[in-house]
Design a protein around this motif. Structure first.
Motif, mmCIF file in Angstrom:
data_model
loop_
_atom_site.group_PDB
_atom_site.id
_atom_site.type_symbol
_atom_site.label_atom_id
_atom_site.label_comp_id
_atom_site.label_asym_id
_atom_site.label_seq_id
_atom_site.Cartn_x
_atom_site.Cartn_y
_atom_site.Cartn_z
ATOM 1 N N LYS A 130 51.661 45.935 44.423
ATOM 2 C CA LYS A 130 50.285 46.191 45.362
ATOM 3 C C LYS A 130 48.974 45.999 44.722
ATOM 4 O O LYS A 130 48.502 45.545 45.605
ATOM 5 C CB LYS A 130 50.867 47.701 46.002
ATOM 6 C CG LYS A 130 49.158 48.603 46.609
ATOM 7 C CD LYS A 130 49.695 47.328 47.715
ATOM 8 C CE LYS A 130 48.568 47.779 48.939
ATOM 9 N NZ LYS A 130 48.577 46.826 50.010
ATOM 10 N N GLU A 131 48.991 46.736 43.737
ATOM 11 C CA GLU A 131 47.114 45.889 43.444
ATOM 12 C C GLU A 131 47.243 44.617 42.399
ATOM 13 O O GLU A 131 45.849 44.021 42.372
ATOM 14 C CB GLU A 131 47.570 47.010 41.459
ATOM 15 C CG GLU A 131 47.432 48.466 41.594
ATOM 16 C CD GLU A 131 47.439 49.395 40.784
ATOM 17 O OE1 GLU A 131 46.912 50.791 40.384
ATOM 18 O OE2 GLU A 131 48.334 48.918 39.334
ATOM 19 N N TRP A 132 48.671 44.261 42.353
ATOM 20 C CA TRP A 132 47.755 42.746 42.105
ATOM 21 C C TRP A 132 47.440 41.957 43.014
ATOM 22 O O TRP A 132 46.869 41.559 43.520
ATOM 23 C CB TRP A 132 49.044 42.222 41.381
ATOM 24 C CG TRP A 132 49.664 42.187 40.170
ATOM 25 C CD1 TRP A 132 50.458 42.463 39.104
ATOM 26 C CD2 TRP A 132 49.048 41.307 39.012
ATOM 27 N NE1 TRP A 132 50.079 42.321 38.053
ATOM 28 C CE2 TRP A 132 48.994 41.348 37.593
ATOM 29 C CE3 TRP A 132 47.899 40.181 39.095
ATOM 30 C CZ2 TRP A 132 48.967 41.221 36.635
ATOM 31 C CZ3 TRP A 132 46.865 39.645 37.766
ATOM 32 C CH2 TRP A 132 47.711 40.306 36.468
ATOM 33 N N LEU A 135 44.129 42.860 44.092
ATOM 34 C CA LEU A 135 42.987 41.502 43.699
ATOM 35 C C LEU A 135 43.320 40.683 43.995
ATOM 36 O O LEU A 135 41.681 40.158 44.080
ATOM 37 C CB LEU A 135 43.732 42.180 41.903
ATOM 38 C CG LEU A 135 42.150 41.637 41.202
ATOM 39 C CD1 LEU A 135 42.010 42.616 41.137
ATOM 40 C CD2 LEU A 135 43.509 42.137 39.470
ATOM 41 N N GLN A 136 44.248 40.066 44.212
ATOM 42 C CA GLN A 136 44.688 38.551 44.020
ATOM 43 C C GLN A 136 43.705 38.909 45.818
ATOM 44 O O GLN A 136 42.806 37.676 46.118
ATOM 45 C CB GLN A 136 45.834 38.279 44.596
ATOM 46 C CG GLN A 136 46.678 38.148 42.846
ATOM 47 C CD GLN A 136 45.974 36.817 42.246
ATOM 48 O OE1 GLN A 136 44.917 35.585 42.545
ATOM 49 N NE2 GLN A 136 45.820 37.490 40.539
ATOM 50 N N TRP A 137 44.131 39.149 46.650
ATOM 51 C CA TRP A 137 43.336 38.912 48.228
ATOM 52 C C TRP A 137 42.211 38.895 48.053
ATOM 53 O O TRP A 137 41.498 37.832 48.892
ATOM 54 C CB TRP A 137 44.051 40.178 49.225
ATOM 55 C CG TRP A 137 43.600 39.927 50.257
ATOM 56 C CD1 TRP A 137 42.508 40.465 50.446
ATOM 57 C CD2 TRP A 137 43.906 39.029 51.306
ATOM 58 N NE1 TRP A 137 42.241 39.911 51.935
ATOM 59 C CE2 TRP A 137 43.338 38.891 52.483
ATOM 60 C CE3 TRP A 137 44.618 37.813 51.453
ATOM 61 C CZ2 TRP A 137 43.753 38.781 53.654
ATOM 62 C CZ3 TRP A 137 45.146 36.853 52.910
ATOM 63 C CH2 TRP A 137 44.311 37.371 54.253
ATOM 64 N N LYS A 138 42.276 40.019 47.024
ATOM 65 C CA LYS A 138 40.157 39.982 47.654
ATOM 66 C C LYS A 138 38.943 39.788 47.180
ATOM 67 O O LYS A 138 37.927 38.854 47.277
ATOM 68 C CB LYS A 138 40.163 42.032 46.730
ATOM 69 C CG LYS A 138 40.744 43.552 47.957
ATOM 70 C CD LYS A 138 40.463 44.393 47.312
ATOM 71 C CE LYS A 138 38.073 44.854 47.246
ATOM 72 N NZ LYS A 138 38.877 46.426 46.800
ATOM 73 N N HIS A 139 40.248 38.979 45.801
ATOM 74 C CA HIS A 139 39.057 38.106 45.037
ATOM 75 C C HIS A 139 38.787 36.613 46.415
ATOM 76 O O HIS A 139 37.396 36.272 46.049
ATOM 77 C CB HIS A 139 39.476 37.819 43.726
ATOM 78 C CG HIS A 139 39.482 36.976 42.556
ATOM 79 N ND1 HIS A 139 39.254 35.326 42.557
ATOM 80 C CD2 HIS A 139 37.766 36.688 41.938
ATOM 81 C CE1 HIS A 139 38.354 34.661 41.915
ATOM 82 N NE2 HIS A 139 37.590 35.627 41.604
ATOM 83 N N LEU A 140 39.977 36.433 45.978
ATOM 84 C CA LEU A 140 40.088 34.710 47.209
ATOM 85 C C LEU A 140 39.235 35.828 48.247
ATOM 86 O O LEU A 140 38.808 34.387 48.721
ATOM 87 C CB LEU A 140 41.683 34.796 47.817
ATOM 88 C CG LEU A 140 42.672 34.124 46.430
ATOM 89 C CD1 LEU A 140 43.857 34.397 47.191
ATOM 90 C CD2 LEU A 140 41.829 32.442 46.219
ATOM 91 N N ASP A 141 39.116 36.597 48.838
ATOM 92 C CA ASP A 141 38.602 36.583 50.803
ATOM 93 C C ASP A 141 36.684 36.709 49.622
ATOM 94 O O ASP A 141 35.806 36.308 50.918
ATOM 95 C CB ASP A 141 38.934 38.012 50.629
ATOM 96 C CG ASP A 141 38.508 38.596 52.365
ATOM 97 O OD1 ASP A 141 38.758 37.445 53.165
ATOM 98 O OD2 ASP A 141 37.481 39.371 52.504
ATOM 99 N N HIS A 142 36.917 37.704 48.977
ATOM 100 C CA HIS A 142 34.882 37.690 48.266
ATOM 101 C C HIS A 142 34.572 35.799 47.956
ATOM 102 O O HIS A 142 33.472 35.737 48.805
ATOM 103 C CB HIS A 142 35.491 38.125 47.312
ATOM 104 C CG HIS A 142 34.200 38.266 46.326
ATOM 105 N ND1 HIS A 142 33.048 39.108 46.845
ATOM 106 C CD2 HIS A 142 33.422 37.156 45.196
ATOM 107 C CE1 HIS A 142 31.833 38.121 45.889
ATOM 108 N NE2 HIS A 142 32.403 37.838 44.523
ATOM 109 N N HIS A 143 35.877 35.174 48.088
ATOM 110 C CA HIS A 143 34.701 33.382 47.606
ATOM 111 C C HIS A 143 35.146 33.060 48.559
ATOM 112 O O HIS A 143 34.089 32.001 49.072
ATOM 113 C CB HIS A 143 35.371 32.998 46.230
ATOM 114 C CG HIS A 143 35.042 33.564 44.773
ATOM 115 N ND1 HIS A 143 33.264 33.655 44.539
ATOM 116 C CD2 HIS A 143 35.331 34.434 44.191
ATOM 117 C CE1 HIS A 143 34.016 34.153 43.582
ATOM 118 N NE2 HIS A 143 34.755 34.762 43.139
#
Length: 149
Positions: A130-132, A135-143
């Motif tokens: 869940k943490e991975w 982290l992956q979703w939020k990073h991609l979404d952010h950029h």
């Protein structure tokens, strides 16, 4: 929040990546669109175990505290520092970089949790699936938001 592991959420991320063009401009920050797509590959490579980073004293002292903050449902702030290994100084080929990012993102949907080969993050320590995912979703979404898609 959507999930990188969910086929529909994953498809939505890829659709956003596909909207990027070589002339897409950022709404903040200094990266070009090609640099951003190369940058976004790095955390995925860490999760896949193909990019190995060594823990630092900072990770030992602050990693768990920062991880907790990043797991918050709020989007990432615009001014978060970038790990030096994730800074892209050159200008990557747009089409190749876009294709590589799409391939890496799609692995989460096709392989599910097996896509994560590295359960211990070099900065945040042990990570659940869940943490991975967060982290992956939020990073991609952010950029992707940084580039208006």
């Amino acid at each position: 929040m959507e999930s990188v592991f969910d086929p529909e959420g994953n498809k939505n991320l890829i659709a956003r990546i596909e909207k990027l063009t070589p002339i897409t401009l950022s709404q903040w920050g200094k990266m070009t669109v090609s640099q951003m797509m190369e940058h976004c590959q790095q955390p995925i490579k860490v999760a896949r175990g193909t990019l190995l980073l060594k823990p630092t004293l900072m990770s030992f002292l602050f990693g768990k505290m920062i991880k907790k903050k990043l797991m918050d449902p709020k989007p990432f702030a615009r001014d978060l520092p970038t790990v030096k290994q994730f800074k892209i100084e050159n200008e990557p080929d747009f089409e190749n970089t876009k294709k590589e990012l799409i391939e890496l993102v799609s692995i989460f949907a096709t392989e599910g949790h097996d896509a994560i080969k590295n359960t211990k993050h070099p900065f945040f320590g042990n990570m659940t699936m869940k943490e991975w995912d967060v982290l992956q979703w939020k990073h991609l979404d952010h950029h992707l938001k940084q580039f208006g898609v």
